[in-house]
Design a protein around this motif. Sequence first.
Motif, PDB file in Angstrom:
ATOM      1  N   LEU A   1       2.218  26.168 -25.357  1.00 41.12           N
ATOM      2  CA  LEU A   1       2.146  26.738 -24.331  1.00 41.12           C
ATOM      3  C   LEU A   1       3.729  27.235 -23.552  1.00 41.12           C
ATOM      4  N   GLY A   2       4.660  26.752 -24.203  1.00 45.95           N
ATOM      5  CA  GLY A   2       5.860  27.326 -23.571  1.00 45.95           C
ATOM      6  C   GLY A   2       6.241  26.653 -22.225  1.00 45.95           C
ATOM      7  N   LEU A   3       5.686  25.484 -22.318  1.00 41.68           N
ATOM      8  CA  LEU A   3       5.976  24.498 -21.002  1.00 41.68           C
ATOM      9  C   LEU A   3       7.005  23.569 -20.925  1.00 41.68           C
ATOM     10  N   LYS A   4       7.359  23.074 -19.719  1.00 40.99           N
ATOM     11  CA  LYS A   4       8.506  21.923 -19.795  1.00 40.99           C
ATOM     12  C   LYS A   4       7.477  20.580 -19.601  1.00 40.99           C
ATOM     13  N   ILE A   5       8.049  19.600 -19.635  1.00 45.88           N
ATOM     14  CA  ILE A   5       7.480  18.092 -19.313  1.00 45.88           C
ATOM     15  C   ILE A   5       8.259  17.461 -18.433  1.00 45.88           C
ATOM     16  N   VAL A   6       7.627  17.023 -17.461  1.00 43.11           N
ATOM     17  CA  VAL A   6       8.507  15.910 -16.470  1.00 43.11           C
ATOM     18  C   VAL A   6       8.299  14.811 -16.961  1.00 43.11           C
ATOM     19  N   PRO A   7       9.226  13.914 -17.232  1.00 39.86           N
ATOM     20  CA  PRO A   7       9.135  12.402 -17.585  1.00 39.86           C
ATOM     21  C   PRO A   7       9.064  11.475 -16.310  1.00 39.86           C
ATOM     22  N   VAL A   8       7.998  10.670 -16.590  1.00 45.43           N
ATOM     23  CA  VAL A   8       7.707   9.853 -15.458  1.00 45.43           C
ATOM     24  C   VAL A   8       7.744   8.385 -15.920  1.00 45.43           C
ATOM     25  N   SER A   9       8.301   7.368 -15.156  1.00 45.98           N
ATOM     26  CA  SER A   9       8.393   6.077 -15.783  1.00 45.98           C
ATOM     27  C   SER A   9       7.134   5.437 -15.523  1.00 45.98           C
ATOM     28  N   ALA A  10       6.316   4.613 -16.435  1.00 50.33           N
ATOM     29  CA  ALA A  10       4.981   4.058 -16.200  1.00 50.33           C
ATOM     30  C   ALA A  10       5.144   3.049 -15.255  1.00 50.33           C
ATOM     31  N   LEU A  11       6.286   2.317 -15.106  1.00 52.29           N
ATOM     32  CA  LEU A  11       6.329   1.360 -13.954  1.00 52.29           C
ATOM     33  C   LEU A  11       6.268   2.232 -12.563  1.00 52.29           C
ATOM     34  N   ASP A  12       6.986   3.204 -12.403  1.00 52.57           N
ATOM     35  CA  ASP A  12       6.959   3.901 -11.323  1.00 52.57           C
ATOM     36  C   ASP A  12       5.414   4.436 -10.864  1.00 52.57           C
ATOM     37  N   ALA A  13       4.786   5.008 -11.855  1.00 54.92           N
ATOM     38  CA  ALA A  13       3.625   5.480 -11.776  1.00 54.92           C
ATOM     39  C   ALA A  13       2.380   4.369 -11.194  1.00 54.92           C
ATOM     40  N   LEU A  14       2.606   3.135 -11.962  1.00 59.43           N
ATOM     41  CA  LEU A  14       1.829   2.084 -11.532  1.00 59.43           C
ATOM     42  C   LEU A  14       2.111   1.715 -10.058  1.00 59.43           C
ATOM     43  N   ALA A  15       3.394   1.482  -9.815  1.00 59.12           N
ATOM     44  CA  ALA A  15       3.483   1.099  -8.540  1.00 59.12           C
ATOM     45  C   ALA A  15       3.250   2.057  -7.364  1.00 59.12           C
ATOM     46  N   TYR A  16       3.088   3.459  -7.593  1.00 58.65           N
ATOM     47  CA  TYR A  16       2.659   4.584  -6.764  1.00 58.65           C
ATOM     48  C   TYR A  16       1.309   4.243  -6.495  1.00 58.65           C
ATOM     49  N   ASN A  17       0.473   3.684  -7.454  1.00 60.89           N
ATOM     50  CA  ASN A  17      -0.899   3.365  -7.133  1.00 60.89           C
ATOM     51  C   ASN A  17      -1.007   2.416  -5.717  1.00 60.89           C
ATOM     52  N   ALA A  18      -0.237   1.458  -5.706  1.00 62.87           N
ATOM     53  CA  ALA A  18      -0.368   0.511  -4.587  1.00 62.87           C
ATOM     54  C   ALA A  18       0.722   0.347  -3.691  1.00 62.87           C
ATOM     55  N   ILE A  19       1.478   1.200  -3.508  1.00 68.36           N
ATOM     56  CA  ILE A  19       2.733   0.992  -2.645  1.00 68.36           C
ATOM     57  C   ILE A  19       2.473   0.436  -1.443  1.00 68.36           C
ATOM     58  N   GLN A  20       3.067  -0.542  -0.661  1.00 67.69           N
ATOM     59  CA  GLN A  20       2.747  -1.082   0.487  1.00 67.69           C
ATOM     60  C   GLN A  20       3.798  -1.047   1.540  1.00 67.69           C
ATOM     61  N   GLN A  21       3.163  -0.942   2.721  1.00 65.13           N
ATOM     62  CA  GLN A  21       4.227  -0.805   3.863  1.00 65.13           C
ATOM     63  C   GLN A  21       4.646  -2.246   4.362  1.00 65.13           C
ATOM     64  N   ASN A  22       4.001  -3.071   4.009  1.00 68.44           N
ATOM     65  CA  ASN A  22       4.548  -4.413   4.671  1.00 68.44           C
ATOM     66  C   ASN A  22       4.722  -5.330   3.544  1.00 68.44           C
ATOM     67  N   ALA A  23       4.756  -4.921   2.146  1.00 68.78           N
ATOM     68  CA  ALA A  23       4.955  -5.910   1.080  1.00 68.78           C
ATOM     69  C   ALA A  23       5.847  -5.108   0.157  1.00 68.78           C
ATOM     70  N   LEU A  24       6.499  -5.756  -0.794  1.00 69.94           N
ATOM     71  CA  LEU A  24       7.022  -5.206  -1.995  1.00 69.94           C
ATOM     72  C   LEU A  24       5.709  -4.958  -2.890  1.00 69.94           C
ATOM     73  N   THR A  25       5.888  -4.185  -3.804  1.00 66.29           N
ATOM     74  CA  THR A  25       4.976  -3.912  -4.997  1.00 66.29           C
ATOM     75  C   THR A  25       5.771  -4.132  -6.264  1.00 66.29           C
ATOM     76  N   VAL A  26       4.846  -4.830  -7.149  1.00 67.81           N
ATOM     77  CA  VAL A  26       5.270  -5.273  -8.472  1.00 67.81           C
ATOM     78  C   VAL A  26       4.227  -4.936  -9.510  1.00 67.81           C
ATOM     79  N   PRO A  27       4.676  -3.821 -10.321  1.00 65.35           N
ATOM     80  CA  PRO A  27       3.948  -3.751 -11.343  1.00 65.35           C
ATOM     81  C   PRO A  27       4.352  -4.535 -12.603  1.00 65.35           C
ATOM     82  N   ILE A  28       3.311  -4.905 -13.314  1.00 69.94           N
ATOM     83  CA  ILE A  28       3.678  -5.761 -14.733  1.00 69.94           C
ATOM     84  C   ILE A  28       2.779  -5.463 -15.824  1.00 69.94           C
ATOM     85  N   MET A  29       3.424  -5.036 -16.858  1.00 76.04           N
ATOM     86  CA  MET A  29       2.507  -4.917 -17.964  1.00 76.04           C
ATOM     87  C   MET A  29       2.974  -5.770 -19.014  1.00 76.04           C
TER      88      MET A  29
END
Length: 221
Positions: free
Chosen positions: A86-114
């Motif tokens: 399709l002549g498109l570019k790809i944005v690389p995204v960290s799997a852990l960043d994406a997981l963390a984005y699911n449940a980012i907290q205002q009052n706590a740290l976020t820890v994705p573990i695989m």
Amino acid sequence: MNILAIDTSGGTSTVAISSSGVILGEIVVACGKTHSQTLMPAITTLLETCGMDKGDLGLLACVTGPGSFTGLRIGAAVAKGLAFALGLKIVPVSALDALAYNAIQQNALTVPIMDARRNQVYAAIYNQNLEYIMPPVACEIGEVLAKLHASAVFLGDGVDVHKAAILHAGHAIAPPHLLLQRASATAMLAYRSQHKALNAEGFELMYIRQSQAEREKAQNA
């Protein structure tokens, strides 16, 4: 701009389409089938459901890892194939960043573990702004817990393996609908990072550690 996002870093196969920062649709498949069975049908179904064809896409997003070596390669192969076609570019995204984005907290740290097997996890620790407190590593769960000096919320497929240790340490676990990979998170992170888009030839996976085959080859060398 329409973005097709792909995440095959774990047992979950998930794709999403966003347009100008709005999620138009998402498919999440975690029924035990392989990514080679589910990924392309999911993309086809999602495009049809959103009333699009491949020509309507303006950008691709794909997780780079860490995670399942086979899963990551399948996702990357599909993303690169679409990018070339399709002549498109790809944005690389960290799997852990994406997981963390699911449940980012205002009052706590976020820890994705695989689950990384061999009694290890792929993990990172994030603050409320999705910034690293601990960058991605492959280590034992005890090493992750030792670095936490504030309350945290855990998510990812490693939670099932290490749930007792996490709860014993006084930390929380994300609810089931946020626990595993969601390509909608990948799409949103890609929308924020469009300037990082790469040509297909420049897109590379980030494994953190060697595969079992590579480790055995090194041991036998």
